[in-house]
Motif scaffolding. Structure first.
Motif, mmCIF file in Angstrom:
data_model
loop_
_atom_site.group_PDB
_atom_site.id
_atom_site.type_symbol
_atom_site.label_atom_id
_atom_site.label_comp_id
_atom_site.label_asym_id
_atom_site.label_seq_id
_atom_site.Cartn_x
_atom_site.Cartn_y
_atom_site.Cartn_z
ATOM 1 N N GLY A 1 62.820 15.802 2.680
ATOM 2 C CA GLY A 1 63.679 14.646 2.990
ATOM 3 C C GLY A 1 63.555 13.448 2.413
ATOM 4 N N LEU A 2 62.382 13.203 2.087
ATOM 5 C CA LEU A 2 62.051 11.954 1.249
ATOM 6 C C LEU A 2 62.212 12.051 0.067
ATOM 7 C CD1 LEU A 2 58.724 10.517 2.643
ATOM 8 C CD2 LEU A 2 60.777 9.335 2.458
ATOM 9 N N GLY A 3 62.336 13.148 -0.666
ATOM 10 C CA GLY A 3 62.620 13.673 -2.020
ATOM 11 C C GLY A 3 64.423 13.665 -2.115
ATOM 12 N N TRP B 1 64.993 11.122 10.518
ATOM 13 C CA TRP B 1 65.600 10.566 9.192
ATOM 14 C C TRP B 1 65.599 9.068 8.981
ATOM 15 C CZ3 TRP B 1 70.561 13.615 7.819
ATOM 16 C CH2 TRP B 1 70.487 15.055 7.521
ATOM 17 N N THR B 2 65.028 8.615 9.720
ATOM 18 C CA THR B 2 65.242 6.759 9.604
ATOM 19 C C THR B 2 64.482 6.304 8.652
ATOM 20 O OG1 THR B 2 63.596 6.513 11.404
ATOM 21 C CG2 THR B 2 65.859 6.801 12.206
ATOM 22 N N ARG B 3 63.483 7.065 8.056
ATOM 23 C CA ARG B 3 62.542 6.428 7.039
ATOM 24 C C ARG B 3 62.796 7.352 5.784
ATOM 25 N NH1 ARG B 3 58.505 3.274 9.312
ATOM 26 N NH2 ARG B 3 58.461 3.544 11.826
ATOM 27 N N LEU B 4 63.825 8.042 5.755
ATOM 28 C CA LEU B 4 64.049 8.686 4.530
ATOM 29 C C LEU B 4 64.918 8.038 3.336
ATOM 30 C CD1 LEU B 4 65.103 12.169 5.646
ATOM 31 C CD2 LEU B 4 62.783 11.298 5.199
ATOM 32 N N VAL C 1 75.092 8.009 8.544
ATOM 33 C CA VAL C 1 74.527 9.219 7.920
ATOM 34 C C VAL C 1 74.197 10.161 8.949
ATOM 35 C CG1 VAL C 1 72.722 10.289 6.396
ATOM 36 C CG2 VAL C 1 73.132 8.092 6.024
ATOM 37 N N ILE C 2 74.858 11.361 8.924
ATOM 38 C CA ILE C 2 74.650 12.574 9.749
ATOM 39 C C ILE C 2 74.334 13.825 9.322
ATOM 40 C CG2 ILE C 2 76.422 11.434 11.320
ATOM 41 C CD1 ILE C 2 78.397 13.653 10.530
ATOM 42 N N PRO C 3 73.504 14.580 9.859
ATOM 43 C CA PRO C 3 73.148 16.097 9.471
ATOM 44 C C PRO C 3 74.247 16.965 9.982
ATOM 45 C CG PRO C 3 72.107 15.479 11.589
ATOM 46 C CD PRO C 3 72.822 14.406 11.330
ATOM 47 N N PHE C 4 74.305 18.028 9.027
ATOM 48 C CA PHE C 4 75.278 19.370 9.290
ATOM 49 C C PHE C 4 74.516 20.417 8.773
ATOM 50 C CE2 PHE C 4 78.840 22.066 8.357
ATOM 51 C CZ PHE C 4 79.452 21.873 9.890
ATOM 52 N N ALA C 5 73.789 21.100 9.540
ATOM 53 C CA ALA C 5 73.288 22.299 9.193
ATOM 54 C C ALA C 5 73.318 23.260 10.229
ATOM 55 C CB ALA C 5 71.920 22.129 9.121
ATOM 56 N N PHE C 6 73.297 24.480 10.219
ATOM 57 C CA PHE C 6 73.159 25.512 11.116
ATOM 58 C C PHE C 6 72.165 26.464 10.694
ATOM 59 C CE2 PHE C 6 74.987 29.708 13.038
ATOM 60 C CZ PHE C 6 74.905 29.298 14.151
ATOM 61 N N GLN C 7 71.113 26.485 11.865
ATOM 62 C CA GLN C 7 70.111 27.568 11.630
ATOM 63 C C GLN C 7 69.816 28.106 13.144
ATOM 64 O OE1 GLN C 7 67.592 24.266 10.492
ATOM 65 N NE2 GLN C 7 67.280 24.979 8.346
ATOM 66 N N PRO C 8 70.558 29.089 13.389
ATOM 67 C CA PRO C 8 70.651 29.592 14.647
ATOM 68 C C PRO C 8 69.331 30.116 15.303
ATOM 69 C CG PRO C 8 71.594 31.126 13.090
ATOM 70 C CD PRO C 8 71.416 30.071 12.274
ATOM 71 N N PHE C 9 68.154 30.251 14.497
ATOM 72 C CA PHE C 9 66.928 30.530 14.969
ATOM 73 C C PHE C 9 65.922 29.432 15.256
ATOM 74 C CE2 PHE C 9 66.956 30.246 10.100
ATOM 75 C CZ PHE C 9 65.779 29.578 10.034
#
Length: 284
Positions: free
Chosen positions: A27-29, A220-223, A238-246
């Motif tokens: 995330g930092l990268g 995500w507040t320090r990225l 800034v919002i995430p949008f990811a789908f990892q059903p596991f």
């Protein structure tokens, strides 16, 4: 990492969408990459933070991975829920923890403790001795040898884990749950040093178990994502949008300015647990 996609609106605003992969960066990268694009967009001759790879010099030699077939994770029908924790409720929890323990805690400690407890309560596990697990991902750049970490954009994180009986998490006061989390954070430097020296740490911090009793949290507040400036100022959100059903997960961020506090975006429970989980979170 895929090139950013830009959507412009008639009001003059725009959205930048970015997909990154943990096979390249953490995330930092990713935040450093986004800020570098902003630096070039504003006409700077080079990014304010010079990218550094030097992986062979920075990254330690961890234990060798065990061979064997990859596990097949169970898939869940996880639902999205976003909840804001007010700054007043967070400060009240910090004050209670200080009075109870004589120690201070962070906004992250409060948010993750409330999240884990609310989720555990919503699961209503029949056996209170069932183990529930919490994992969160800590930046370890400051723990690398040599200290030459500014600008390193590869993966450099360690999984901090907390495990307890569900009944303990359900019945504890919030200060007690915060204390569990802070104990795990305090173990990070020693555990990472052992892992970096080639010792096998149990459980393996990178052998993640994606059970429904486990929750994974990212901060995500320090990225640096909220610092990106393409010439029109920093982002309003800034919002995430990811789908990892596991993978039951949550991301801690910030609500849109000028609102203060913490915004927690979750995808960690199925329909049957969602109403009670929402009620628990909103009751904070």
């Amino acid at each position: 990492m895929a090139p950013p996609k830009v959507t412009e609106f008639t009001c003059g605003g725009f959205v930048v969408g970015l997909t990154s992969s943990h096979s390249i960066t953490d995330g930092l990268g990713a935040g450093q990459f986004i800020n570098a694009i902003g630096d070039y967009a504003r006409g700077l001759p080079k990014p304010r933070v010079t990218p550094i790879w030097s992986r062979g010099e920075l990254i330690p030699k961890p234990p060798k991975l065990l061979s064997g077939p990859l596990p097949v994770p169970r898939m869940f029908e996880l639902r999205y829920l976003t909840v804001d924790l007010s700054i007043d409720s967070i400060e009240h929890a910090k004050s209670q923890f200080l009075q109870s323990t004589g120690q201070r805690c962070s906004t992250f400690d409060v948010a993750i403790a409330r999240l884990w407890q609310a989720r555990t309560r919503s699961l209503r596990l029949a056996d209170p001795s069932t183990r529930v697990n919490l994992g969160f991902f800590a930046n370890t750049r400051h723990l690398l040898r040599g200290g030459a970490t500014a600008g390193f954009y590869g993966n450099c994180f360690y999984t901090v884990t907390v495990s307890a009986e569900s009944g303990e998490v359900v019945s504890a006061d919030l200060a007690g749950v915060i204390d569990m989390i802070r104990d795990a954070k305090a173990r990070l430097p020693a555990e990472f040093a052992r892992w970096a020296a080639g010792e096998r740490v149990e459980p393996d911090p990178y052998d993640l178990s994606f059970s429904y009793e486990s929750l994974f949290v990212t901060d995500w507040t320090r990225l640096g994502l909220m610092d990106a400036d393409y010439g029109w100022g920093t982002p309003s959100q800034v919002i995430p949008f990811a789908f990892q059903p596991f993978m039951p997960k949550a991301i801690i961020g910030a609500p849109p300015a000028p609102k203060a506090g913490a915004r927690i975006t979750t995808q960690c429970v199925e329909d049957v647990n969602l109403p009670e989980f929402r009620d628990e979170m909103e009751a904070f």
